[in-house]
Design a protein around this motif. Structure first.
Motif, PDB file in Angstrom:
ATOM      1  N   ALA A 136      -7.931  26.607  30.615  1.00 27.89           N
ATOM      2  CA  ALA A 136      -7.362  26.892  29.307  1.00 27.89           C
ATOM      3  C   ALA A 136      -6.954  25.484  28.703  1.00 27.89           C
ATOM      4  CB  ALA A 136      -6.013  27.709  29.261  1.00 27.89           C
ATOM      5  N   GLU A 137      -6.428  24.602  29.555  1.00 30.47           N
ATOM      6  CA  GLU A 137      -6.009  23.267  29.055  1.00 30.47           C
ATOM      7  C   GLU A 137      -7.222  22.453  28.586  1.00 30.47           C
ATOM      8  OE1 GLU A 137      -3.008  21.859  28.599  1.00 30.47           O
ATOM      9  OE2 GLU A 137      -1.543  22.924  29.753  1.00 30.47           O
ATOM     10  N   ALA A 138      -8.130  22.694  29.424  1.00 33.54           N
ATOM     11  CA  ALA A 138      -9.413  21.718  29.216  1.00 33.54           C
ATOM     12  C   ALA A 138     -10.087  22.266  27.675  1.00 33.54           C
ATOM     13  CB  ALA A 138     -10.602  22.011  30.149  1.00 33.54           C
ATOM     14  N   ILE A 139     -10.222  23.751  27.626  1.00 28.68           N
ATOM     15  CA  ILE A 139     -10.768  24.247  26.418  1.00 28.68           C
ATOM     16  C   ILE A 139     -10.074  23.624  25.261  1.00 28.68           C
ATOM     17  CG2 ILE A 139     -11.329  26.378  25.366  1.00 28.68           C
ATOM     18  CD1 ILE A 139     -11.675  27.762  28.246  1.00 28.68           C
ATOM     19  N   LEU A 140      -8.705  23.810  25.212  1.00 28.85           N
ATOM     20  CA  LEU A 140      -7.793  23.645  24.258  1.00 28.85           C
ATOM     21  C   LEU A 140      -8.124  22.020  23.767  1.00 28.85           C
ATOM     22  CD1 LEU A 140      -4.527  25.459  24.962  1.00 28.85           C
ATOM     23  CD2 LEU A 140      -6.226  26.050  23.122  1.00 28.85           C
TER      24      LEU A 140
END
Length: 269
Positions: free
Chosen positions: A259-263
């Motif tokens: 999720a951090e990478a996608i954001l």
């Protein structure tokens, strides 16, 4: 778009965020050093605040309810000040289970109601649009992502899959309740919600024919859900989400990293 508490303007939707905690605490909350999973930070902001911002900024959402056992803890968090100040948002103490809490909200008659979870941290306005469009004419609807859609973009993601003829599916944490017809369905949900990660046990609660059809993969997921709905005299529908991220909730450390990478990728250059 302001209105009196308890009243939803015409043509708008009441949204509910489930932000409660599991008995004994949540591993993600413990790892992050916070009291509740909803307060785990993703992309520099608590999951609860992130999901609430997305919902409250959508033009179709007229009212937002946050359900949790400890609403004071959520309201007093530094990321929640804007929520406490918004007259469209209310913090509601939840009951002993998810289904009973939702039933209490529905008792107010503020249909239609869209329900999601605080760990649905990648929720976007486009996902809300896709889901609302797909619910047209349904009494109850559930958002799902087909396995090929997810793996085409995120082959490293690990999900719990419901296996039906024509595809494997994972839940996207978006639910639609259009009217009072859904109340008997919530009563059944209450009896099986402790097994919500055991897909076929839930399917079996709708009757042996549906279970056999699912186990032998004689039915598509669309057929199975429509059949389950007919048992309760309502129109039930699966909404196939085109966004792979729709089924990536933050449920374990690997989800948080993804999720951090996608954001980070969503940030403007």
């Amino acid at each position: 778009m302001y209105f009196e508490p308890g009243q939803t303007p015409p043509d708008t939707i009441t949204a509910v965020i489930l932000a409660g905690s599991r008995p004994g605490g949540d591993p993600m909350a413990k790892a992050a050093g916070v009291a509740l999973k909803a307060l785990v930070r993703v992309g520099g902001e608590t999951m609860l605040s992130r999901v609430a911002r997305t919902l409250s900024s959508h033009p179709r959402i007229g009212r937002l309810l946050v359900l949790a056992q400890d609403t004071d803890l959520l309201k007093q968090h530094e990321d929640s000040g804007w929520m406490a100040a918004d007259p469209r948002i209310a913090f509601v103490t939840s009951g002993s289970g998810i289904s009973s809490s939702i039933a209490a909200v529905l008792a107010g008659g503020n249909y239609p109601v869209l329900v999601t979870t605080a760990d649905n941290a990648l929720l976007t306005s486009a996902m809300i649009d896709s889901f609302i469009t797909g619910t047209s004419g349904a009494d109850v609807a559930v958002a799902m992502v087909e396995r090929r859609v997810l793996l085409a973009s995120y082959p490293q993601s690990r999900r719990t899959w419901l296996k039906f003829r024509g595809g494997w599916w994972s839940g996207a944490n978006l639910f639609w309740f259009a009217n009072n017809k859904v109340k008997p369905l919530l009563a059944l949900w209450q009896s099986v919600e402790q097994d919500r990660k055991k897909g076929m046990k839930i399917v079996g609660a709708f009757g042996p024919l549906l279970l056999i059809g699912a186990v032998l993969r004689l039915l598509t997921i669309y057929q199975a859900v429509a059949m389950a709905g007919r048992r309760f005299g309502l129109s039930a529908r699966i909404v196939a989400m085109p966004q792979a991220e729709a089924c990536i909730d933050v449920d374990k450390p690997g989800d948080l990293e993804l999720a951090e990478a996608i954001l980070r990728e969503r940030l403007p250059v």
